[in-house]
Design a protein around this motif. Structure first.
Motif, PDB file in Angstrom:
ATOM      1  N   ASN A 105      45.793  38.672  35.151  1.00  0.00           N
ATOM      2  CA  ASN A 105      44.851  38.546  36.256  1.00  0.00           C
ATOM      3  C   ASN A 105      45.117  37.269  37.048  1.00  0.00           C
ATOM      4  O   ASN A 105      45.101  37.261  38.284  1.00  0.00           O
ATOM      5  CB  ASN A 105      43.425  38.536  35.701  1.00  0.00           C
ATOM      6  CG  ASN A 105      42.354  38.729  36.754  1.00  0.00           C
ATOM      7  OD1 ASN A 105      41.331  39.387  36.512  1.00  0.00           O
ATOM      8  ND2 ASN A 105      42.534  38.161  37.923  1.00  0.00           N
TER       9      ASN A 105
ATOM     10  N   THR B  11      39.598  33.970  37.834  1.00  0.00           N
ATOM     11  CA  THR B  11      39.508  34.143  36.385  1.00  0.00           C
ATOM     12  C   THR B  11      38.329  33.381  35.788  1.00  0.00           C
ATOM     13  O   THR B  11      37.857  33.734  34.709  1.00  0.00           O
ATOM     14  CB  THR B  11      40.803  33.677  35.699  1.00  0.00           C
ATOM     15  OG1 THR B  11      41.073  32.311  36.070  1.00  0.00           O
ATOM     16  CG2 THR B  11      41.971  34.564  36.092  1.00  0.00           C
TER      17      THR B  11
ATOM     18  N   SER C 257      45.996  37.400  40.954  1.00  0.00           N
ATOM     19  CA  SER C 257      45.034  36.815  41.895  1.00  0.00           C
ATOM     20  C   SER C 257      45.658  35.666  42.674  1.00  0.00           C
ATOM     21  O   SER C 257      45.325  35.457  43.850  1.00  0.00           O
ATOM     22  CB  SER C 257      43.773  36.354  41.166  1.00  0.00           C
ATOM     23  OG  SER C 257      44.043  35.333  40.229  1.00  0.00           O
TER      24      SER C 257
ATOM     25  N   ILE D 265      39.486  44.254  32.535  1.00  0.00           N
ATOM     26  CA  ILE D 265      40.529  43.574  33.313  1.00  0.00           C
ATOM     27  C   ILE D 265      41.907  44.122  32.935  1.00  0.00           C
ATOM     28  O   ILE D 265      42.251  44.237  31.758  1.00  0.00           O
ATOM     29  CB  ILE D 265      40.488  42.052  33.073  1.00  0.00           C
ATOM     30  CG1 ILE D 265      39.310  41.438  33.822  1.00  0.00           C
ATOM     31  CG2 ILE D 265      41.782  41.381  33.533  1.00  0.00           C
ATOM     32  CD1 ILE D 265      39.135  39.966  33.559  1.00  0.00           C
TER      33      ILE D 265
ATOM     34  N   TYR E 221      40.937  43.912  38.553  1.00  0.00           N
ATOM     35  CA  TYR E 221      41.153  42.477  38.362  1.00  0.00           C
ATOM     36  C   TYR E 221      40.054  41.723  39.087  1.00  0.00           C
ATOM     37  O   TYR E 221      39.360  42.272  39.952  1.00  0.00           O
ATOM     38  CB  TYR E 221      42.527  42.048  38.905  1.00  0.00           C
ATOM     39  CG  TYR E 221      43.688  42.656  38.172  1.00  0.00           C
ATOM     40  CD1 TYR E 221      44.144  42.110  36.978  1.00  0.00           C
ATOM     41  CD2 TYR E 221      44.330  43.801  38.658  1.00  0.00           C
ATOM     42  CE1 TYR E 221      45.214  42.687  36.290  1.00  0.00           C
ATOM     43  CE2 TYR E 221      45.389  44.376  37.982  1.00  0.00           C
ATOM     44  CZ  TYR E 221      45.827  43.809  36.796  1.00  0.00           C
ATOM     45  OH  TYR E 221      46.870  44.376  36.116  1.00  0.00           O
TER      46      TYR E 221
END
Length: 400
Positions: free
Chosen positions: A297, A270, A301, A212, A266
């Motif tokens: 991340n 999560t 996102s 990541i 990514y």
């Protein structure tokens, strides 16, 4: 789940999906709209709730598929012009008939096609319905929709992710995500001949979680997974089209210096990443060596989800010179403005957070510089805005 007037009643919290307004507007313009997104992101709930006057057919039902295929044209004519086909990719033969009938009627808002296997659905749309359909994506909740996360620590938010079912039934993340991933692999991945070894695919997915926020080294990833580079490339494409991972591309417009050309990896959520990393509580998240990457991340996102939920096409990038100088996230806006963002998981502000922002080369467009971190300050230093996590939902409005 109790549904009422475009809202989901979740533990006394009323949650309205931002995408609903965009879908209603697009249905006034296009004969067909398509809604894709990962499994359990809330597509069926949203469609039934926002469009209660549409007939709903779930094409995962074998008996329904057989009935439709016995006379596709007759079925579409009798069903009328306001129909939802959920998991539409299961009956690809239907698409050419939808094209014929929608063209003959020549009115907007005839069909809604929904599906979790977007790689199959989009392929069928491009073959039969190109130019007639508006494609939208529903992702798990974003932070502006899920107000309850304000009472969570940042580590708990990273661990939980944003899938609606987890919040609806108060399921622990370490109970929800392993079964979710198993279902994804066994139902979606198994259906593709391109993935013959599911164990290798599962290992590959776990290795992606360990990368990541890193610039993708495809050869290294393939070697660690014990697969060919072309196979790794194909599997990454599959993971991206099914809304598991996101490849953040490098920003290079108008720059003369040699820049890194590979994307960064990514995850769209999560919670999935934490499950793959075997993180089961917020203490493990806070002490994990990837904590900073997980927070990064989370921010990226959330921008992606927010833009999708307002019908925008995300234009996110990172910037990194070959000497290692890097900007975590660049957002290009439709008005020719760009946001350049440094993302830091620390609670204590450090002046080093600003140094890369100050070195970013100027362009002939409006640039807004900002730092997003987990501390408690919300201020500005010269031309750089400092944004704490609690104010992040308000910041998202500036990204569209």
């Amino acid at each position: 789940m109790y549904i009422c007037n475009r809202i989901a009643y979740i533990h006394k919290m009323i949650i309205e999906r931002s995408l609903s307004v965009h879908l209603q507007n697009m249905l006034k313009l296009f004969p067909v709209i398509s809604l894709t997104g990962p499994r359990q992101s809330g597509k069926t709930t949203l469609l039934k709730d926002v469009f209660p006057d549409y007939q709903y057919f779930n094409l995962e039902r074998i008996d329904l598929r057989e009935m439709i295929l016995s006379d596709p044209m007759g079925f579409l004519i009798s069903a009328g012009p306001r129909v939802i086909f959920d998991e539409a990719q299961n009956v690809p033969e239907l698409f050419s008939y939808i094209q014929v009938i929608s063209d003959e009627r020549n009115i907007p808002g005839q069909y809604i096609l929904s599906g979790s296997q977007s790689f199959l659905l989009n392929e069928q749309i491009s073959q039969s319905l190109a130019g007639r359909v508006k494609i939208s994506h529903l992702l798990p909740f974003d932070v502006t929709e899920l107000a309850t996360i304000k009472d969570q620590s940042i580590c708990q938010t990273i661990l939980n992710g944003f899938y609606p079912r987890l919040y609806d039934y108060q399921i622990a993340a370490n109970d929800f995500y392993p079964s979710y991933l198993q279902t994804y692999i066994e139902r979606d991945v198994r259906s593709l001949k391109a993935v013959e070894n599911l164990n290798s695919f599962s290992r590959f997915l776990g290795l992606c979680a360990g990368r990541i926020g890193q610039v993708l080294n495809l050869t290294s990833l393939a070697n660690d997974a014990g697969i060919a580079v072309n196979t790794a490339k194909s599997w990454l494409s599959l993971l991206e089209s099914s809304f598991i991972i996101y490849q953040l591309q490098p920003y290079h417009r108008n720059f003369n210096k040699r820049l890194i050309k590979s994307p960064k990896l990514y995850f769209y959520d999560t919670g999935i990443a934490c499950s793959l990393l075997r993180l089961t509580n917020q203490e493990m998240v806070s002490t994990h060596y990837l904590y900073g990457a997980l927070f990064e991340n989370l921010v990226i996102s959330e921008i992606i989800k927010y833009q999708n939920h307002f019908g925008k096409r995300p234009a996110l990038y990172y910037w990194r010179e070959s000497n290692g100088l890097e900007i975590d996230c660049i957002v290009e806006k439709e008005n020719n403005e760009i946001l350049i963002i440094e993302i830091k998981g620390g609670q204590t502000f450090n002046k080093d957070y600003l140094k890369n922002l100050k070195k970013f080369p100027l362009e002939d467009k409006s640039i807004h510089k900002m730092v997003i971190y987990t501390g408690d300050q919300n201020t500005s230093i010269t031309d750089i805005q400092i944004i704490n996590w609690s104010n992040f939902p308000e910041f998202l409005k500036a990204t569209i």
